[in-house]
Write a protein that holds these residues in place. Structure first.
Motif, PDB file in Angstrom:
ATOM      1  N   LEU A 142      34.180 -69.418   6.706  1.00  0.00           N
ATOM      2  CA  LEU A 142      33.930 -70.773   6.253  1.00  0.00           C
ATOM      3  C   LEU A 142      32.483 -70.932   5.807  1.00  0.00           C
ATOM      4  O   LEU A 142      32.202 -71.512   4.745  1.00  0.00           O
ATOM      5  CB  LEU A 142      34.251 -71.756   7.381  1.00  0.00           C
ATOM      6  N   ARG A 143      31.548 -70.392   6.597  1.00  0.00           N
ATOM      7  CA  ARG A 143      30.145 -70.459   6.211  1.00  0.00           C
ATOM      8  C   ARG A 143      29.883 -69.662   4.938  1.00  0.00           C
ATOM      9  O   ARG A 143      29.147 -70.104   4.052  1.00  0.00           O
ATOM     10  CB  ARG A 143      29.269 -69.932   7.356  1.00  0.00           C
ATOM     11  N   ASP A 144      30.498 -68.460   4.835  1.00  0.00           N
ATOM     12  CA  ASP A 144      30.337 -67.650   3.626  1.00  0.00           C
ATOM     13  C   ASP A 144      30.827 -68.411   2.395  1.00  0.00           C
ATOM     14  O   ASP A 144      30.219 -68.349   1.322  1.00  0.00           O
ATOM     15  CB  ASP A 144      31.110 -66.331   3.755  1.00  0.00           C
ATOM     16  N   PHE A 145      31.943 -69.119   2.570  1.00  0.00           N
ATOM     17  CA  PHE A 145      32.531 -69.894   1.480  1.00  0.00           C
ATOM     18  C   PHE A 145      31.550 -70.962   0.999  1.00  0.00           C
ATOM     19  O   PHE A 145      31.327 -71.139  -0.208  1.00  0.00           O
ATOM     20  CB  PHE A 145      33.827 -70.541   1.970  1.00  0.00           C
ATOM     21  N   VAL A 146      30.945 -71.691   1.927  1.00  0.00           N
ATOM     22  CA  VAL A 146      30.029 -72.769   1.561  1.00  0.00           C
ATOM     23  C   VAL A 146      28.770 -72.208   0.902  1.00  0.00           C
ATOM     24  O   VAL A 146      28.288 -72.741  -0.100  1.00  0.00           O
ATOM     25  CB  VAL A 146      29.671 -73.613   2.797  1.00  0.00           C
ATOM     26  N   PHE A 147      28.227 -71.115   1.445  1.00  0.00           N
ATOM     27  CA  PHE A 147      27.065 -70.488   0.826  1.00  0.00           C
ATOM     28  C   PHE A 147      27.392 -70.046  -0.606  1.00  0.00           C
ATOM     29  O   PHE A 147      26.593 -70.226  -1.527  1.00  0.00           O
ATOM     30  CB  PHE A 147      26.618 -69.275   1.647  1.00  0.00           C
TER      31      PHE A 147
END
Length: 205
Positions: A142-147
């Motif tokens: 999820l964090r990778d997606f937002v970055f």
């Protein structure tokens, strides 16, 4: 100036295209163990064109479950689909797919999606750790997606992803407005095969 910079970029692109054409004429390498589709295409590896199946996939139901033994190219196929549908690769479409079937017969959906890709083989197979490992993996993706898509989503997305949701992604996604937010995104999700080496016990696994 803007004109001189544009000229420099055009000259650099021409040099890059000439290099790629010359590189394709060299002896091809065998991509054993490689699942990076972009690297295989750019670095002159052998690739068996499976892009003709994209047209068939788009005519299938929304959720597909594909089962194949190890080393049958599942991960590479997903990497190919990611490069085809991801908006991030839009400017690389001709370089990656121009010489393949789908490059000559593109569908309207190419490079139109935000991709959230999971690899559940990275989740621990230890019965005592699998739940936490699964949550951490989802949180990480999820964090990778937002970055990855911060420029498209806007920096205010970080205001939605508060500390509680990052620590407990499953409960957070179910109990807060972020679940609705993600559902509203034009996201295509591809899941890799799940790690099926967990022991069967009487504890619900």
């Amino acid at each position: 100036t803007g004109t001189s910079f544009a000229k420099y970029r055009a000259e650099l692109a021409e040099i890059k295209n000439k290099y790629n054409e010359r590189n394709r004429d060299m002896m091809k390498q065998i991509p054993y163990g490689l699942t990076d589709f972009a690297r295989i295409q750019k670095d002159n590896y052998y690739y068996v064109d499976k892009t003709m199946f994209i047209e068939r996939i788009e005519m299938q139901p929304a959720y597909l479950f594909l089962i194949r033994p190890r080393r049958f190219g599942k991960s590479l196929t997903l990497a190919m689909l990611e490069a085809y549908y991801d908006v991030v690769y839009a400017n690389d479409f001709d370089e990656l797919f121009g010489h393949l079937y789908i490059g000559q017969h593109p569908t309207p959906k190419h490079n139109c999606y935000l991709i959230m890709r999971f690899n559940f083989s990275e989740v621990s197979s230890n019965v005592n750790e699998v739940e936490r490992s699964f949550k951490l993996h989802c949180c990480s993706k999820l964090r990778d997606f937002v970055f990855k898509y911060e420029d498209l989503l806007g920096k205010e997305i970080w205001d939605v992803l508060d500390e509680k949701i990052q620590k407990e992604p499953i409960q957070g996604l179910c109990k807060t407005d972020i679940g609705l937010f993600w559902l509203s995104l034009p996201t295509m999700k591809f899941c890799l095969y799940i790690n099926a080496s967990c022991s069967c016990t009487g504890n619900g696994f």
